[in-house]
Design a protein around this motif. Structure first.
Motif, PDB file in Angstrom:
ATOM      1  N   TYR A 225       0.831  -1.207   0.000  1.00 38.73           N
ATOM      2  CA  TYR A 225       0.000   0.000   0.000  1.00 38.73           C
ATOM      3  C   TYR A 225       0.866   1.257   0.000  1.00 38.73           C
ATOM      4  O   TYR A 225       0.649   2.191  -0.789  1.00 38.73           O
ATOM      5  N   GLU A 226       1.880   1.278   0.845  1.00 39.87           N
ATOM      6  CA  GLU A 226       2.760   2.444   0.926  1.00 39.87           C
ATOM      7  C   GLU A 226       3.595   2.613  -0.341  1.00 39.87           C
ATOM      8  O   GLU A 226       3.873   3.740  -0.768  1.00 39.87           O
ATOM      9  N   LEU A 227       3.991   1.497  -0.942  1.00 43.36           N
ATOM     10  CA  LEU A 227       4.761   1.582  -2.185  1.00 43.36           C
ATOM     11  C   LEU A 227       3.943   2.270  -3.280  1.00 43.36           C
ATOM     12  O   LEU A 227       4.475   3.085  -4.035  1.00 43.36           O
ATOM     13  N   MET A 228       2.655   1.957  -3.351  1.00 40.20           N
ATOM     14  CA  MET A 228       1.806   2.551  -4.383  1.00 40.20           C
ATOM     15  C   MET A 228       1.443   3.992  -4.046  1.00 40.20           C
ATOM     16  O   MET A 228       1.487   4.883  -4.909  1.00 40.20           O
ATOM     17  N   MET A 229       1.090   4.234  -2.796  1.00 40.45           N
ATOM     18  CA  MET A 229       0.604   5.560  -2.407  1.00 40.45           C
ATOM     19  C   MET A 229       1.714   6.595  -2.275  1.00 40.45           C
ATOM     20  O   MET A 229       1.513   7.786  -2.560  1.00 40.45           O
ATOM     21  N   ASP A 230       2.903   6.177  -1.869  1.00 45.40           N
ATOM     22  CA  ASP A 230       3.979   7.127  -1.578  1.00 45.40           C
ATOM     23  C   ASP A 230       5.148   7.041  -2.551  1.00 45.40           C
ATOM     24  O   ASP A 230       5.605   8.057  -3.074  1.00 45.40           O
ATOM     25  N   ASP A 231       5.629   5.820  -2.789  1.00 42.29           N
ATOM     26  CA  ASP A 231       6.773   5.657  -3.686  1.00 42.29           C
ATOM     27  C   ASP A 231       6.360   5.942  -5.133  1.00 42.29           C
ATOM     28  O   ASP A 231       7.022   6.697  -5.851  1.00 42.29           O
ATOM     29  N   LEU A 232       5.247   5.368  -5.572  1.00 47.76           N
ATOM     30  CA  LEU A 232       4.752   5.559  -6.946  1.00 47.76           C
ATOM     31  C   LEU A 232       3.619   6.586  -6.949  1.00 47.76           C
ATOM     32  O   LEU A 232       2.512   6.329  -7.405  1.00 47.76           O
TER      33      LEU A 232
END
Length: 340
Positions: A225-232
């Motif tokens: 979830y964090e990878l999609m919302m913040d990283d990407l």
């Protein structure tokens, strides 16, 4: 200079190798990750119940699978000549009630057996919003496009969700003490619930995932979830609906998962297998009749035969050998034509 906030997940305590047995359960993101793992030649039972978003339904299905309980009689329904069950996704259907019951019982048995033998369960939580069937009072996994007035939609209480997930983890631990559970929260937003309610729902699931990892050393969190919302954090990583991550995002998140969860040996194998898959997808420009084409396929057969010592490459070998035989037959026909 950095142009995005890169997130590098910690290494998971449960490291996967080529011999690991994996089960994925949950939302559509579990399907995506499971398919990527299958493509990497790992042993995976991929989301056998179909897409299941809420933890209550996931817990109910796993309990049925491990206890040998049959699907509830009240859950069967028929729509337009097709039979479904409210506890399962619409991908599990049949032309008759008896046929569907046989299919569901078999799926539950296979899933129960797989969970008892698995090394890792990848559990993806999608939503804390549930639909309760008014006639039975039961939370359903899927409404199967039945009229909306048959259901009550609401945000499940966090305490009840906590109870469901805690019971689920305890049940899995009793059935398979060696099982390690990797929990993720799906990055797919449920815009039909409205964005504000979706955010509350995802926040509840994230809190519960954190609590599970704090209370149990057999449960670990992977920050999809964090990878999609913040990283990407850019719409170029979404499909045209601006909700679902696109293939580039899936590649990126799976790559991060591999860095976090795969042994060095498995990462090396996956890199080699990816090169082989690219070679398998190659199609010659001139009909595959040149000496170079035959040599390319012959070398590919040799690579697949070597990899067959570690994974099942029978399907790929059959395909490449068939292509090679067709090329050799065409080459022989050309020679026969020239000599007559």
């Amino acid at each position: 200079m950095q142009f995005h906030t890169e997130l590098t997940p910690d290494s998971l305590p449960c490291q996967l190798d080529l011999n690991s047995r994996i089960v994925t359960l949950g939302s559509c993101f579990a399907d995506v990750m499971g398919q990527r793992l299958l493509d990497a030649k790992l042993m995976v039972l991929n989301n056998p119940f179909g897409t299941i978003f809420n933890p209550v339904s996931i817990s109910k299905l796993v309990t049925m699978a491990l206890s040998g309980t049959a699907p509830a009689e009240s859950g069967y329904l028929e729509r337009d000549g097709i039979w479904f069950h409210y506890d399962f996704h619409s991908s599990l259907w049949a032309h008759s009630r008896d046929e569907l019951e046989t299919k569901l019982v078999r799926t539950l048995q296979q899933t129960g057996d797989a969970l008892r033998r698995a090394d890792c369960l990848l559990l993806t939580l999608g939503s804390a919003v549930v639909y309760r069937h008014k006639a039975t009072g039961e939370v359903v996994a899927n409404c199967h496009k039945m009229p909306g007035q048959l259901f009550e939609k609401y945000l499940y209480q966090i305490d009840h969700l906590r109870d469901s997930l805690t019971t689920l983890v305890r049940l899995l631990s009793r059935a398979n003490p060696a099982l390690r559970i990797v929990v993720t929260v799906s990055p797919v937003r449920h815009t039909r619930d409205t964005l504000p309610l979706n955010q509350v729902s995802k926040s509840m699931l994230r809190v519960l995932a954190h609590e599970l990892t704090s209370w149990r050393d057999t449960v670990h969190y992977f920050p999809a979830y964090e990878l999609m919302m913040d990283d990407l954090r850019d719409y170029r990583f979404y499909d045209a609906d601006l909700i679902h991550p696109n293939a580039q995002a899936h590649d990126y998140i799976f790559g991060k998962f591999a860095e976090s969860a795969f042994t060095p040996e498995l990462r090396a194998f996956v890199a080699e297998w990816q090169r082989v898959r690219q070679a398998l997808d190659h199609r010659p420009l001139h009909g595959g009749t040149t000496t170079a084409d035959r040599q390319f396929l012959t070398q590919l057969v040799a690579r697949l035969e070597k990899l067959a010592e570690r994974v099942d490459t029978s399907a790929e070998l059959s395909d490449v050998r068939s292509r090679l035989l067709r090329i050799q037959a065409g080459y022989q026909n050309e020679l026969n034509t020239l000599t007559t």
